[in-house]
Design a protein around this motif. Structure first.
Motif, PDB file in Angstrom:
ATOM      1  N   ALA A 358       0.841  -1.190   0.000  1.00  8.80           N
ATOM      2  CA  ALA A 358       0.000   0.000   0.000  1.00  8.80           C
ATOM      3  C   ALA A 358       0.884   1.250   0.000  1.00  8.80           C
ATOM      4  CB  ALA A 358      -0.910   0.007   1.215  1.00  8.80           C
ATOM      5  N   TRP A 359       0.233   2.382  -0.263  1.00 12.69           N
ATOM      6  CA  TRP A 359       0.940   3.657  -0.315  1.00 12.69           C
ATOM      7  C   TRP A 359       0.219   4.694   0.534  1.00 12.69           C
ATOM      8  CZ3 TRP A 359       5.495   3.197  -2.751  1.00 12.69           C
ATOM      9  CH2 TRP A 359       5.649   2.141  -3.666  1.00 12.69           C
ATOM     10  N   ASP A 360       0.843   5.827   0.735  1.00 15.72           N
ATOM     11  CA  ASP A 360       0.231   6.985   1.397  1.00 15.72           C
ATOM     12  C   ASP A 360      -0.037   6.758   2.874  1.00 15.72           C
ATOM     13  OD1 ASP A 360       0.179   8.390  -1.064  1.00 15.72           O
ATOM     14  OD2 ASP A 360      -1.655   7.307  -1.613  1.00 15.72           O
ATOM     15  N   ALA A 361       0.803   5.935   3.534  1.00 16.29           N
ATOM     16  CA  ALA A 361       0.730   5.746   4.991  1.00 16.29           C
ATOM     17  C   ALA A 361      -0.685   5.404   5.451  1.00 16.29           C
ATOM     18  CB  ALA A 361       1.239   6.993   5.718  1.00 16.29           C
ATOM     19  N   ARG A 362      -1.317   4.462   4.788  1.00 19.70           N
ATOM     20  CA  ARG A 362      -2.677   4.073   5.130  1.00 19.70           C
ATOM     21  C   ARG A 362      -2.686   3.269   6.431  1.00 19.70           C
ATOM     22  NH1 ARG A 362      -5.465   1.481   0.043  1.00 19.70           N
ATOM     23  NH2 ARG A 362      -7.343   2.122   1.167  1.00 19.70           N
ATOM     24  N   SER A 363      -3.857   3.185   7.041  1.00 18.12           N
ATOM     25  CA  SER A 363      -3.989   2.483   8.313  1.00 18.12           C
ATOM     26  C   SER A 363      -3.826   0.977   8.121  1.00 18.12           C
ATOM     27  CB  SER A 363      -5.356   2.772   8.937  1.00 18.12           C
ATOM     28  OG  SER A 363      -6.389   2.152   8.164  1.00 18.12           O
ATOM     29  N   PHE A 364      -3.608   0.277   9.242  1.00 22.22           N
ATOM     30  CA  PHE A 364      -3.470  -1.181   9.206  1.00 22.22           C
ATOM     31  C   PHE A 364      -4.715  -1.817   8.587  1.00 22.22           C
ATOM     32  CE2 PHE A 364      -4.144  -5.364  11.084  1.00 22.22           C
ATOM     33  CZ  PHE A 364      -2.911  -5.967  10.891  1.00 22.22           C
ATOM     34  N   LYS A 365      -5.900  -1.367   8.996  1.00 21.53           N
ATOM     35  CA  LYS A 365      -7.142  -1.930   8.489  1.00 21.53           C
ATOM     36  C   LYS A 365      -7.294  -1.681   6.986  1.00 21.53           C
ATOM     37  CE  LYS A 365     -12.157  -1.871   9.300  1.00 21.53           C
ATOM     38  NZ  LYS A 365     -13.256  -1.264  10.124  1.00 21.53           N
ATOM     39  N   ALA A 366      -6.962  -0.465   6.568  1.00 21.19           N
ATOM     40  CA  ALA A 366      -7.088  -0.128   5.154  1.00 21.19           C
ATOM     41  C   ALA A 366      -6.111  -0.945   4.318  1.00 21.19           C
ATOM     42  CB  ALA A 366      -6.850   1.363   4.940  1.00 21.19           C
ATOM     43  N   GLN A 367      -4.904  -1.169   4.835  1.00 19.76           N
ATOM     44  CA  GLN A 367      -3.921  -1.962   4.096  1.00 19.76           C
ATOM     45  C   GLN A 367      -4.374  -3.410   3.958  1.00 19.76           C
ATOM     46  OE1 GLN A 367       0.345  -1.356   4.783  1.00 19.76           O
ATOM     47  NE2 GLN A 367      -0.197   0.317   6.189  1.00 19.76           N
ATOM     48  N   PHE A 368      -4.996  -3.946   5.008  1.00 15.91           N
ATOM     49  CA  PHE A 368      -5.487  -5.323   4.928  1.00 15.91           C
ATOM     50  C   PHE A 368      -6.609  -5.444   3.892  1.00 15.91           C
ATOM     51  CE2 PHE A 368      -3.417  -7.957   8.033  1.00 15.91           C
ATOM     52  CZ  PHE A 368      -3.795  -9.231   7.642  1.00 15.91           C
ATOM     53  N   LYS A 369      -7.459  -4.436   3.798  1.00 18.86           N
ATOM     54  CA  LYS A 369      -8.499  -4.438   2.771  1.00 18.86           C
ATOM     55  C   LYS A 369      -7.875  -4.405   1.378  1.00 18.86           C
ATOM     56  CE  LYS A 369     -12.355  -2.352   5.322  1.00 18.86           C
ATOM     57  NZ  LYS A 369     -13.279  -1.188   5.395  1.00 18.86           N
ATOM     58  N   SER A 370      -6.811  -3.619   1.241  1.00 14.67           N
ATOM     59  CA  SER A 370      -6.119  -3.551  -0.047  1.00 14.67           C
ATOM     60  C   SER A 370      -5.498  -4.894  -0.402  1.00 14.67           C
ATOM     61  CB  SER A 370      -5.037  -2.472  -0.011  1.00 14.67           C
ATOM     62  OG  SER A 370      -5.603  -1.190   0.137  1.00 14.67           O
ATOM     63  N   ALA A 371      -4.952  -5.581   0.609  1.00 10.95           N
ATOM     64  CA  ALA A 371      -4.363  -6.900   0.372  1.00 10.95           C
ATOM     65  C   ALA A 371      -5.420  -7.877  -0.124  1.00 10.95           C
ATOM     66  CB  ALA A 371      -3.719  -7.421   1.652  1.00 10.95           C
ATOM     67  N   ASP A 372      -6.610  -7.796   0.452  1.00  7.95           N
ATOM     68  CA  ASP A 372      -7.693  -8.677   0.030  1.00  7.95           C
ATOM     69  C   ASP A 372      -8.132  -8.353  -1.397  1.00  7.95           C
ATOM     70  OD1 ASP A 372      -9.646 -10.775   0.745  1.00  7.95           O
ATOM     71  OD2 ASP A 372     -11.103  -9.157   0.486  1.00  7.95           O
ATOM     72  N   ARG A 373      -8.268  -7.054  -1.715  1.00  7.76           N
ATOM     73  CA  ARG A 373      -8.661  -6.656  -3.070  1.00  7.76           C
ATOM     74  C   ARG A 373      -7.601  -7.049  -4.093  1.00  7.76           C
ATOM     75  NH1 ARG A 373     -10.584  -1.902  -0.486  1.00  7.76           N
ATOM     76  NH2 ARG A 373      -8.662  -0.820  -1.045  1.00  7.76           N
ATOM     77  N   ALA A 374      -6.354  -7.070  -3.672  1.00 12.56           N
ATOM     78  CA  ALA A 374      -5.266  -7.433  -4.575  1.00 12.56           C
ATOM     79  C   ALA A 374      -5.189  -8.934  -4.807  1.00 12.56           C
ATOM     80  CB  ALA A 374      -3.934  -6.926  -4.026  1.00 12.56           C
ATOM     81  N   GLY A 375      -6.036  -9.706  -4.124  1.00 11.06           N
ATOM     82  CA  GLY A 375      -6.023 -11.156  -4.291  1.00 11.06           C
ATOM     83  C   GLY A 375      -4.797 -11.816  -3.702  1.00 11.06           C
TER      84      GLY A 375
END
Length: 422
Positions: A358-375
C-alpha cells in the motif's frame, strides 16, 4: 467542465484482469510456435497503400474497409493502416531477402472500417504464422497442425477444420472464365451486391452467405473439381498429411477466403459453439504469387491468421478460463512509516514471488483491505513492535493462523506458506 472522451466506435479497452487472457494467449502461442522453429517478426503498423492493394482491388478489405491516409511528407505519401498480417510480412521478406524457408510468427493489431459487432471490430488483434520459400504440401499440413493444435492446447474442443484448393495460375483462369459465364446466365438471381460486381471476382460469389447467391450457385462449377494435375497432387498430399496426423477435416468447395492472393490450399477453422455468422476463429492458405506481386522473386508462401477477440468469444462459449488465478502472492502490510514495505517487496520480487504494498501511509485496516482486493495469498505484516524485534508476521489470507518468522527468513517462509496452500 472539460470534455470527456470515449473509445472510438468499434474499438475497446482491455483492462486487468481481462487483459490476462491476452497475455495467456500470446504466451502460449509463442511457446508453441517457437518450439517448431518459427521466429517473431515485427513490422510497421502502417505501410505504403500499395502493399495492401495487392491483397486484391476487388476485395471488401481494399474497397471498403482499409484505413488509408496521406501523411505530411512533401509530396505526401499515401499510406494505410495494416488491415491484415500477411502482406506486411511478405513485404519484409522482399525487402530483406532472408534465407529460406523463412518461418515467422507475429502478433499485431489490424484495422478495418466495418460495422462494429461482436467478434468484428475496427481494431482487432491477430496472431499469425507465415512461411516463405517452400511449396511442399506437407508444409501446409504443418501450418494447419500448428493452428489446430493451438486451439486444442488452450482448451477449445468444439472446432472444425474445412479445406479447399483454389488452383494456381495454370488452372484457375479457365475455371474463372467458366464460373463467370455460369454467373452471367444467372445474374438476375444474385444478391444486389454481386449482381453488379460478380465479374470483378467471381469466386467471391461462392462465399456469399446471402440466400439468393447460395441458391443461384447451388449447381455451380467448383475449382477443386477442375484442378490441373500438379494442383490435384498437391491437394491430395495435404489431405494425406492431415490424415497421418489424425486431424479431422472436411472439404468445402465454396471456401475461397476473403483475399485474392490465395492459391492452392485454403483452410478455415470454425468454432462450432459460436453462431455460424461469426464462428470463423482462424484460417489461411497458400499465396505463392504474393512475393512476386510485391516486387520480389517468385517465392511460394503459406500461413494463417487467428483473431484474439474471436478466440476469446469461442473460449467464453465453451467456458474455457483464460484468466486463471489473479492477484499477487504476497502483500506487505507496513505500519512503521519507514522503509520496511519498500525493502520487503523488493526482496520478495527479486526471489520470484509476486508482491505488492500500500501507499500513502494508510492504516493497518485499510492496508489489509487492499491486500484482500489485490487477491494476495499471504500478508507480510510489519509494525513497530515486529520491526524492533527483527521479525515479521505471516498471515494466510484465505484462512489459517498468523505466525512470526525472522525477517531474514521471510522469502523462505513465504514460499513455504505458498507451497502449503497449493
Amino acid at each position: 467542465m472539460p470534455e470527456t472522451f470515449q473509445t472510438p466506435q468499434g474499438t475497446f479497452d482491455v483492462l486487468p484482469p481481462d487483459s490476462r487472457a491476452y497475455e495467456t494467449l500470446v504466451a502460449r502461442f509463442a511457446e508453441r510456435i517457437e518450439a517448431a522453429g518459427y521466429g517473431l517478426v515485427i513490422s510497421p503498423m502502417f505501410e505504403d497503400v500499395g502493399v495492401f492493394r495487392r491483397v486484391g482491388e476487388s476485395t471488401d478489405v481494399v474497397r471498403k474497409e482499409m484505413y488509408d491516409f496521406y501523411d505530411k511528407g512533401d509530396p505526401p505519401r499515401h499510406l494505410a493502416l495494416r488491415p491484415e498480417g500477411t502482406a506486411s510480412v511478405v513485404r519484409a521478406f522482399v525487402q530483406h531477402r532472408p534465407t529460406t524457408p523463412w518461418k515467422t510468427w507475429y502478433v499485431a493489431p489490424s484495422f478495418r472500417y466495418e460495422r462494429a459487432q461482436a467478434g468484428r471490430y475496427r481494431q482487432h488483434h491477430q496472431l499469425g504464422v507465415e512461411v516463405l520459400g517452400s511449396e511442399d504440401p506437407l508444409l501446409d499440413v504443418e501450418v494447419i497442425a500448428l493452428l489446430v493444435g493451438f486451439y486444442a492446447e488452450i482448451g477449445l474442443q468444439q472446432v472444425s477444420l474445412r479445406i479447399n484448393s483454389l488452383g494456381d495460375a495454370v488452372c484457375r483462369p479457365a475455371y474463372r472464365a467458366e464460373l463467370e459465364a455460369f454467373l452471367a446466365a444467372r445474374a438476375d438471381r444474385l444478391c444486389d451486391e454481386h449482381r453488379e460486381r460478380f465479374r470483378d471476382n467471381p469466386l467471391r460469389v461462392l462465399d456469399c452467405k446471402d440466400p439468393a447467391c447460395v441458391e443461384a450457385t447451388a449447381d455451380a462449377p467448383f475449382q477443386v473439381d477442375r484442378l490441373c494435375e500438379p494442383c490435384a497432387e498437391h491437394f491430395a498430399r495435404v489431405q494425406e498429411g492431415l490424415a497421418a496426423l489424425g486431424i479431422a477435416f472436411s472439404i468445402d468447395k465454396r471456401l475461397v477466403r476473403g483475399l485474392d492472393y490465395y492459391t492452392r490450399t485454403a483452410f478455415e477453422v470454425a468454432a462450432d459453439a459460436l453462431a455460424s455468422a461469426q464462428n470463423a476463429v482462424g484460417g489461411g492458405g497458400r499465396y505463392d504469387g504474393l512475393a512476386e506481386d510485391l516486387g520480389g522473386p517468385p517465392t511460394p508462401g503459406v500461413g494463417f491468421g487467428t483473431g484474439l477477440e474471436r478466440i476469446r468469444l469461442a473460449c467464453a462459449a465453451e467456458h474455457v478460463d483464460l484468466i486463471g488465478r489473479t492477484g499477487v502472492d504476497a502483500y506487505v502490510v507496513d505500519t512503521t512509516g519507514g522503509f520496511a514495505a519498500l525493502t520487503l517487496t523488493q526482496e520478495l520480487r527479486a526471489a520470484g514471488i509476486s508482491a505488492d504494498r500500500a501507499w500513502d501511509a494508510r492504516s493497518f485496516k485499510a492496508q489489509f483491505k487492499s491486500a484482500d482486493r489485490a487477491g494476495a495469498r499471504v500478508a507480510v505484516i510489519v509494525g513497530p513492535d515486529e520491526s524492533a524485534r527483527r521479525v515479521v508476521g505471516l498471515k494466510p489470507m484465505r484462512g489459517g493462523d498468523q505466525v512470526e518468522v525472522p525477517i531474514d527468513e521471510v522469502v523462505q517462509q513465504v514460499r513455504k506458506m505458498l507451497d502449503d496452500a497449493d
